[in-house]
Design an enzyme around this catalytic site. Structure first.
Site, PDB file in Angstrom:
ATOM      1  CG  HIS A   1      57.586  72.069  33.098  1.00 49.86           C
ATOM      2  ND1 HIS A   1      58.484  72.857  32.417  1.00 49.86           N
ATOM      3  CD2 HIS A   1      56.654  71.687  32.191  1.00 49.86           C
ATOM      4  CE1 HIS A   1      58.106  72.944  31.142  1.00 49.86           C
ATOM      5  NE2 HIS A   1      57.000  72.238  30.977  1.00 49.86           N
TER       6      HIS A   1
ATOM      7  CG  HIS B   1      55.806  67.881  29.284  1.00 51.85           C
ATOM      8  ND1 HIS B   1      56.422  67.989  28.055  1.00 51.85           N
ATOM      9  CD2 HIS B   1      55.610  69.162  29.709  1.00 51.85           C
ATOM     10  CE1 HIS B   1      56.591  69.272  27.759  1.00 51.85           C
ATOM     11  NE2 HIS B   1      56.097  70.007  28.746  1.00 51.85           N
ATOM     12  CD  GLU B   2      52.600  69.932  32.329  1.00 57.40           C
ATOM     13  OE1 GLU B   2      53.297  70.849  32.811  1.00 57.40           O
ATOM     14  OE2 GLU B   2      52.240  69.929  31.148  1.00 57.40           O
TER      15      GLU B   2
ATOM     16  CB  CYS C   1      57.218  72.658  26.191  1.00 52.82           C
ATOM     17  SG  CYS C   1      57.344  73.362  27.841  1.00 52.82           S
TER      18      CYS C   1
HETATM   19 NI    NI Z   1      56.070  72.052  29.145  1.00 45.83          NI
END
Ligand code: NI
Length: 177
Positions: free
Chosen positions: A145, A141-142, A99
């Site tokens: 966030h 993953h995004e 990341c």
């Molecule tokens: Ni990330």
């Protein structure tokens, strides 16, 4: 890591066509390219809005659903505003993640293998698509966030948390997202 904007949920975008959203997306694309990233979420550049961009390797792009007028192009960043994910079944797989907000580290994370995701393009059109494996992993993953979650919080085996330079010794090249 540690910046409060990365730890709280981001806000939905009310007007995808607003000039400030176009400017944000421009900044995100430049940031991702400069950092050699595979994906980026707006909170990573301190903007608490639900916008993600990511690249999908051609080989992992899956057939689009019929309502999708924006096929994933290899190499070109895909932009999604207010994205949502639905797992298609319970199957999960472990793989490496890194990341841009946790520089220099990588670790193994369990993610849904098959998902459906949707969101708006900058011109306000709905994109809906099914994805698997690495493509599905990057989107998860995004989207994490946008909910204030960094990948180490998803790890169940912290013994796999390591420096990317160390992972490279094992032959793992992990692109940050
Ligand atoms: Ni990330």
């Amino acid at each position: 890591m540690g910046n409060p904007v990365l730890l709280r949920p981001a806000q939905p975008v009310l007007d995808p066509a607003a000039p400030e959203i176009a400017e944000l997306i421009h900044d995100m694309i430049e940031t991702m390219a400069a950092a050699d990233g595979i994906g980026l979420a707006a909170p990573q550049i301190s903007v608490p809005l639900r916008v993600i961009i990511f690249r999908v390797p051609h080989e992992s792009a899956t057939p689009e659903t019929e309502e999708d007028d924006h096929p994933a192009q290899a190499g070109a960043p895909l932009i999604l505003i207010n994205p949502e994910i639905t797992p298609l079944n319970d199957e999960k797989i472990d793989d490496w993640e890194a990341c841009l907000s946790v520089p220099g580290l990588c670790g193994q994370v369990s993610r849904f293998r098959y998902i459906r995701y949707q969101g708006l393009t900058p011109d306000g059109q709905l994109v809906a698509r099914e994805a698997d494996d690495f493509h599905a992993r990057v989107v998860q993953h995004e989207c994490d966030h946008l909910d204030g979650i960094l990948y180490p919080q998803r790890m169940t085996d912290l013994s796999t948390l390591m420096f990317t330079s160390q992972a490279a010794h094992y032959g793992e090249q992990v692109e940050p997202a």
